[in-house]
Design an enzyme around this catalytic site. Sequence first.
Site, mmCIF file in Angstrom:
data_model
loop_
_atom_site.group_PDB
_atom_site.id
_atom_site.type_symbol
_atom_site.label_atom_id
_atom_site.label_comp_id
_atom_site.label_asym_id
_atom_site.label_seq_id
_atom_site.Cartn_x
_atom_site.Cartn_y
_atom_site.Cartn_z
ATOM 1 C CG HIS A 68 -2.100 -0.932 1.017
ATOM 2 N ND1 HIS A 68 -3.398 -0.610 1.365
ATOM 3 C CD2 HIS A 68 -2.173 -2.186 0.499
ATOM 4 C CE1 HIS A 68 -4.203 -1.630 1.079
ATOM 5 N NE2 HIS A 68 -3.481 -2.597 0.559
ATOM 6 N N GLY A 74 5.166 5.827 -4.615
ATOM 7 C CA GLY A 74 6.395 5.063 -4.411
ATOM 8 C C GLY A 74 6.622 4.730 -2.945
ATOM 9 C CG HIS A 192 -3.925 -12.125 -1.096
ATOM 10 N ND1 HIS A 192 -4.560 -11.691 -2.231
ATOM 11 C CD2 HIS A 192 -3.620 -10.991 -0.400
ATOM 12 C CE1 HIS A 192 -4.648 -10.367 -2.226
ATOM 13 N NE2 HIS A 192 -4.086 -9.919 -1.119
ATOM 14 C CG ASP A 250 2.078 -22.382 2.178
ATOM 15 O OD1 ASP A 250 1.268 -21.547 1.697
ATOM 16 O OD2 ASP A 250 1.735 -23.179 3.068
HETATM 17 C C1 HEM Z 1 -5.013 -6.206 -6.784
HETATM 18 C C2 HEM Z 1 -4.237 -6.401 -5.799
HETATM 19 C C3 HEM Z 1 -4.704 -6.652 -4.403
HETATM 20 C C4 HEM Z 1 -5.944 -6.548 -3.854
HETATM 21 C C5 HEM Z 1 -7.225 -6.142 -4.532
HETATM 22 C C6 HEM Z 1 -5.818 -6.914 -2.470
HETATM 23 C C7 HEM Z 1 -6.844 -6.922 -1.560
HETATM 24 C C8 HEM Z 1 -6.730 -7.276 -0.240
HETATM 25 C C9 HEM Z 1 -7.810 -7.246 0.723
HETATM 26 C C10 HEM Z 1 -9.226 -6.774 0.429
HETATM 27 C C11 HEM Z 1 -7.312 -7.694 1.892
HETATM 28 C C12 HEM Z 1 -8.080 -7.830 3.211
HETATM 29 C C13 HEM Z 1 -7.966 -6.543 4.025
HETATM 30 C C14 HEM Z 1 -8.843 -6.576 5.252
HETATM 31 O O1 HEM Z 1 -10.042 -6.741 5.109
HETATM 32 O O2 HEM Z 1 -8.322 -6.441 6.384
HETATM 33 C C15 HEM Z 1 -5.936 -8.029 1.682
HETATM 34 C C16 HEM Z 1 -5.112 -8.554 2.647
HETATM 35 C C17 HEM Z 1 -3.791 -8.803 2.450
HETATM 36 N N1 HEM Z 1 -3.073 -8.516 1.311
HETATM 37 FE FE1 HEM Z 1 -3.794 -7.935 -0.460
HETATM 38 N N2 HEM Z 1 -4.523 -7.226 -2.210
HETATM 39 C C18 HEM Z 1 -3.809 -7.072 -3.365
HETATM 40 C C19 HEM Z 1 -2.461 -7.256 -3.535
HETATM 41 C C20 HEM Z 1 -1.603 -7.578 -2.528
HETATM 42 C C21 HEM Z 1 -0.169 -7.568 -2.649
HETATM 43 C C22 HEM Z 1 0.601 -7.147 -3.892
HETATM 44 C C23 HEM Z 1 0.318 -7.964 -1.454
HETATM 45 C C24 HEM Z 1 1.759 -8.109 -1.052
HETATM 46 C C25 HEM Z 1 2.575 -8.889 -1.625
HETATM 47 C C26 HEM Z 1 -0.807 -8.243 -0.596
HETATM 48 C C27 HEM Z 1 -0.711 -8.741 0.676
HETATM 49 C C28 HEM Z 1 -1.782 -8.897 1.535
HETATM 50 C C29 HEM Z 1 -1.662 -9.474 2.857
HETATM 51 C C30 HEM Z 1 -0.408 -10.062 3.469
HETATM 52 C C31 HEM Z 1 -2.924 -9.402 3.441
HETATM 53 C C32 HEM Z 1 -3.314 -9.822 4.862
HETATM 54 C C33 HEM Z 1 -3.163 -8.615 5.769
HETATM 55 C C34 HEM Z 1 -3.467 -8.845 7.228
HETATM 56 O O3 HEM Z 1 -3.533 -9.985 7.694
HETATM 57 O O4 HEM Z 1 -3.620 -7.827 7.931
HETATM 58 N N3 HEM Z 1 -1.955 -7.963 -1.269
HETATM 59 N N4 HEM Z 1 -5.596 -7.752 0.378
#
Ligand code: HEM
Length: 323
Positions: A68, A74, A192, A250
């Site tokens: 984010h 950047g 994810h 993983d």
């Molecule tokens: C189009 C791209 C992406 C979308 C639409 C997206 C969307 C989301 C959403 C909706 C959540 C849940 C947030 C919540 O409700 O608390 C989430 C969690 C997460 N995302 Fe993504 N994400 C994207 C790309 C990425 C990228 C590039 C990464 C990093 C490599 C990433 C890593 C994570 C992680 C680790 C979580 C869990 C966070 C937590 O446990 O607090 N995401 N993402």
Amino acid sequence: MRVSMYYHLLLQFVVAIAISRSSCVVALDVGYYASTCPGAEATVRQAMEQQFYNDNTIAPALIRMLFHDCFVRGCDASVMIIPTAARSSERVAIPNQTLRGFNIIDRVKKVVEAACPGVVSCADTLALMARDSVVHLGGAEYDVPLGRRDGLQSNAWEVNLPAPFAPLDDVLAAFASKGFSAEETVVLLGGHTVGATHCAAFRYRLRNADDGTMDENLRRDMTAACGMSDMAPEDDPTEFLDPGTPFVVDNACFGQMMGNRSLLQVDQEAATHAITAGHVAYYAASPDAFLLRFSEVMAKLATVGVLEGDAGEVRKVCSAYNK
Ligand code: HEM
């Protein structure tokens, strides 16, 4: 004649200076703090280990924080600024309202400041914290070149992160605009593999009972866990994105994608989209390749649009500009 020659020479001099300045490309460097704060990396890692001991769930949160931050202006720590009555900030934008770990960044930065006051930027601190999070969760170790500076701007209206319901074509275009190929985008969606999501991010999928893109057993379980009605964010339940191994980097999330068991639409669509399906299938079958690529692409993510040299500042407290 003399005067015009003088101006000509002066102009040449000014142009030469301008060229030499612009060609003086400052590059991130693993040894950036070797003389100014040699213990910086070790200090961050030690402080992080203490934080992981207190709360394991912050590791996924910090991986997401890096994404984010880096996708908006950047990797310049702009996501960390607390808004004031006079100045907005990225932190209040909708996608950032569910970010966690700002307090952890402040804590770790405090330890770093105590060791080397005013030297290590918040952007570098987050890049290291995200790396340490990946490694803590079983991902491959990787180097983080350093030397990022902290930004002087943070605007909610500039936050244009893709929504979880964005069509994959739009997602691929957003990642391409930051320099990521479709394969790299798939690898990053592999983030994810850890952490959790609020039901709000996928509840609408439960309502479309006949859209055929979610495994029926998962739909039933999630309907029971989330309910069908929208809730205030603080009451909204959370579910693990990769429930089998929510704290392990993983390749299981790719198997989930292929089995219609992803909670987020963006992940689900990656399994069937013509451009990404092959990559998803490859990583579902190649655990070691995913581990390696995930770290490589996380390292790349941490270099998006960085400020270097004397741009920006080195913040003392990550949540506020120095002045
Ligand atoms: C189009 C791209 C992406 C979308 C639409 C997206 C969307 C989301 C959403 C909706 C959540 C849940 C947030 C919540 O409700 O608390 C989430 C969690 C997460 N995302 Fe993504 N994400 C994207 C790309 C990425 C990228 C590039 C990464 C990093 C490599 C990433 C890593 C994570 C992680 C680790 C979580 C869990 C966070 C937590 O446990 O607090 N995401 N993402």
